[in-house]
Enzyme design. Sequence first.
Site, short mmCIF file in Angstrom:
data_model
loop_
_atom_site.label_atom_id
_atom_site.label_comp_id
_atom_site.label_asym_id
_atom_site.label_seq_id
_atom_site.Cartn_x
_atom_site.Cartn_y
_atom_site.Cartn_z
N HIS A 180 0.83 -1.20 0.00
CA HIS A 180 0.00 0.00 0.00
C HIS A 180 0.87 1.26 0.00
O HIS A 180 0.44 2.32 -0.46
CB HIS A 180 -0.91 0.04 1.24
N ASP A 252 -4.52 -6.28 -7.75
CA ASP A 252 -4.79 -5.57 -6.51
C ASP A 252 -5.05 -4.10 -6.90
O ASP A 252 -4.94 -3.73 -8.07
CB ASP A 252 -3.60 -5.72 -5.55
#
Length: 350
Positions: A180, A252
Amino acid sequence: MDTRQRIGSLLFVGIPAPTLEPATRRILAELHVGGVILFRRNAGVPAAVAELTAQLHALPSRPLVAIDHEGGRVMRLGAPFTQFPPAAAIGRTGDAHIAYRVGRAMAVELASVGIDLSFAPVLDVHSNPANPIIGDRAYGADPAVVSAMGIAMMHGLLGGGVIACGKHFPGHGDTERDSHLELPIVRRTREELEHTELAPFRAAIAAAVPMLMTAHVLYPALDPDRPATLSRVILTDLLRSELGFAGVIASDDLEMRAIADHQSIGAAAIATLAAGADALLVCQDLDRAVEAFAAIEDAVAGSVLPATTITSAASRVARLRQSIAQRGHIACELPNPEHQALVEEILKSR
């Protein structure tokens, strides 16, 4: 289905609010999106979630409604939905049937409010104690345990009427960085990857997992230049050709910094499709989804991205949609005493 509709069907997007606002509805309809992903910002009481999913399903493209619903830290829906413990607690029971029961219980609760797809099970092996993002999201440190538990969870989800998506291929368990925030690197040899990271994915493919999510991770032993999400060597040569996966490959979130710090959302979307993915996740900002759509459309028009790439990917997403097209209404009491008893059973056996 025309080219714009095919491109839109590959986009799985987040929306900003717990209700379907007019501006959001317009963008979703214009993009012909294939999926909408719910987060905590969209989660209300069960009746409100059911109303939102009904409105999403009523859009012309009838998008799949998806959610991350692993248990433990990764649960977007609060009480009265059952708050299941993390995968590690289930793995410690040593009982794959418990994983199946959890998957089925989760699916029934999700399906009862109109959710079609859960981004679970986690098939990562917790091989690095310093890992900041996987940890107890994994079923354990033994690839055999992860395989058994993950496959049982998958069958439970499917049996309860919800599509399962294994993640994060080819394995996020040995990272020391959070994708992230930055691009992690796994420096295992190919032999080590085969023994640990790839083993649960091979097993899940053999068990007919319908969907897999990529990892925004660099694996120099597989491809020294591109993270898995952007790597044709990993997604097409390894996952499709060598491992024989015929289902849907989902990226993702392309807004995560492991990708977004290095290129625009449009460039990332094109590269991800060229690598062999089918579904592109753009989870936080609908403007970025609009940007990705336009970039893909231009790439197809300019023959940078073959139209056949879009057609093949759209066909795989369409087959995924058809797998639950006949799902009828599923009723589930919330809070659910039987499911809560299952939680207590897991916690007692730790």
